[in-house]
Enzyme design. Structure first.
Site, short mmCIF file in Angstrom:
data_model
loop_
_atom_site.label_atom_id
_atom_site.label_comp_id
_atom_site.label_asym_id
_atom_site.label_seq_id
_atom_site.Cartn_x
_atom_site.Cartn_y
_atom_site.Cartn_z
N ASP A 1 0.79 -1.24 0.00
CA ASP A 1 0.00 0.00 0.00
C ASP A 1 0.83 1.29 0.00
OD1 ASP A 1 -2.19 -1.60 0.03
OD2 ASP A 1 -2.83 -1.11 2.06
N ARG B 1 -6.35 -2.26 -21.69
CA ARG B 1 -6.41 -1.17 -22.68
C ARG B 1 -6.54 -1.76 -24.09
NH1 ARG B 1 -7.49 4.19 -22.30
NH2 ARG B 1 -5.87 4.62 -20.79
N GLY C 1 -1.81 5.49 -18.43
CA GLY C 1 -2.56 6.48 -19.22
C GLY C 1 -4.04 6.53 -18.88
O1 F6P Z 1 -2.59 -3.86 3.32
C1 F6P Z 1 -2.35 -4.54 2.16
C2 F6P Z 1 -3.64 -5.00 1.52
O2 F6P Z 1 -3.30 -5.70 0.35
C3 F6P Z 1 -4.65 -3.90 1.23
O3 F6P Z 1 -4.37 -3.17 0.07
C4 F6P Z 1 -5.92 -4.70 1.16
O4 F6P Z 1 -7.03 -3.90 1.46
C5 F6P Z 1 -5.72 -5.74 2.20
O5 F6P Z 1 -4.34 -5.91 2.37
C6 F6P Z 1 -6.36 -7.07 1.89
O6 F6P Z 1 -6.20 -7.90 2.97
P1 F6P Z 1 -6.51 -9.46 2.97
O7 F6P Z 1 -5.38 -10.15 2.27
O8 F6P Z 1 -6.59 -9.82 4.41
O9 F6P Z 1 -7.79 -9.65 2.23
#
Ligand code: F6P
Length: 324
Positions: A128, A155, A186
């Site tokens: 993230d 795309r 893009g």
């Molecule tokens: O924090 C990393 C992340 O991949 C987020 O982007 C996502 O919302 C979450 O983990 C998903 O978590 P899980 O693997 O528990 O579904």
């Protein structure tokens, strides 16, 4: 410090293995024993530890996922769970920890450190890129490239059929993956949790493209966007652009969490793993190792958890200008 533990916790991220490798090989180099703790805090509570040697991390620098496995532990949120974890670490003679993970991981480490005094240094591992105290987190670059690869493929088919696509990328509270993959792919518009993009603006952007006979339009939606998921956003705009507009939705989901780490992530993870270990050896505790402007820095967990990492709004502005 003679013996330390290393673990991965929370959502996995490509490059975590390279980070574990750097901790283990660095410890071997400095003459410190290192124990791997499986499944993060769950393994600490279960006493699932094993001694790692240099060969334990052979051939993992290129592998996605984490050889130590990962988990989100509810039990560690209880005082009883943390007490058991502490007793297990004591019994194994572990004097310090390297924690590889994100916000939840460091919140747990901070509480644990305050209660039991075990020093922990963190290495930021999450796709993230939502942690204050480092320009980039381990796994982000790979996730952006994975998302981009999918966007490029979409795309192709989108322009063959003159379609509008809503593509959902990960980022519960953060639009970093959305912005970067959107610029590189893009995209016509990027929707992120940090800045509200009203449905009226989405409709307007699509209408403008439609009136100029754009052969395809791609809107990237971060999963935590206030207007909802990509599916929900698509439902909301239905019928508002043109009655002939052909709309499709793709959710990239956990594909973004897997795969071999990019060169950038392997190097970043190696620097942060060694930086975390050497910080711990040098007396750092309750801090996260990060790289800011190419320099290794340590930021208190309290700040990495509490302080927001703002998105660069100029990049969002650029998406709009470049999609005219
Ligand atoms: O924090 C990393 C992340 O991949 C987020 O982007 C996502 O919302 C979450 O983990 C998903 O978590 P899980 O693997 O528990 O579904």
């Amino acid at each position: 410090m003679k013996r330390i533990g290393v673990f991965t916790s929370g959502g996995d991220a490509p490059g975590m293995n390279a980070c574990i490798r750097a901790v283990v090989r660095g410890a071997c180099y400095h003459g410190i024993e290192v124990y791997g703790i499986r499944r993060g805090y769950s393994g600490m509570i279960a006493g699932d530890l094993y001694k790692m040697e240099s060969h334990s991390v052979s051939n993992i620098v290129q592998r996605g996922g984490t050889i130590l496995k990962s988990a989100r532990s509810k039990e560690f949120m209880t005082p009883e769970g943390r007490k058991t974890a502490y007793e297990n670490l004591q019994a194994a003679g572990i004097e310090g920890l390297v924690a590889i993970g994100g916000n939840g991981t460091f919140t747990g480490a901070m509480i644990f450190g305050n209660e039991y005094g075990i020093p922990t240094v963190g290495a930021p591992g999450t796709i993230d890129n939502d942690l204050y105290g480092t320009d980039y987190t381990i796994g982000f670059d790979t996730a952006v490239n994975t998302a981009l690869d999918a966007i490029d493929r979409i795309r192709d088919t989108a322009s063959s059929h003159d379609r509008i696509f809503f593509i959902e990328v990960m980022g519960r509270d953060s639009g970093y993956i959305a912005v970067q993959s959107g610029i590189a792919g893009g995209a016509e518009l990027v929707m992120v949790p940090e800045v509200l993009t009203p449905i009226s603006e989405v409709v307007e952007t699509l209408k403008q493209g439609w009136s100029r006979s754009k052969s395809s339009s791609i809107i990237i939606v971060a999963e935590g966007d206030d207007e909802g998921s990509a599916q929900e956003v698509a439902e909301k705009i239905k019928g508002q652009v043109d009655e002939n507009a052909d709309i499709r939705v793709t959710t990239l989901g956990h594909t973004q969490r897997g795969g071999p780490p990019s060169a950038y992530d392997r190097i970043l993870a190696s620097r942060l793993g060694l930086g975390a270990l050497e910080g711990l050896m040098g007396g750092q505790k309750n801090v996260m190792a990060g790289i800011i402007n190419n320099e290794l820095v340590y930021t208190p967990f309290e700040d990495t958890i509490r302080l927001p990492k703002p998105i660069n709004e100029d990049l969002l502005r650029m998406v709009k200008i470049l999609s005219v």
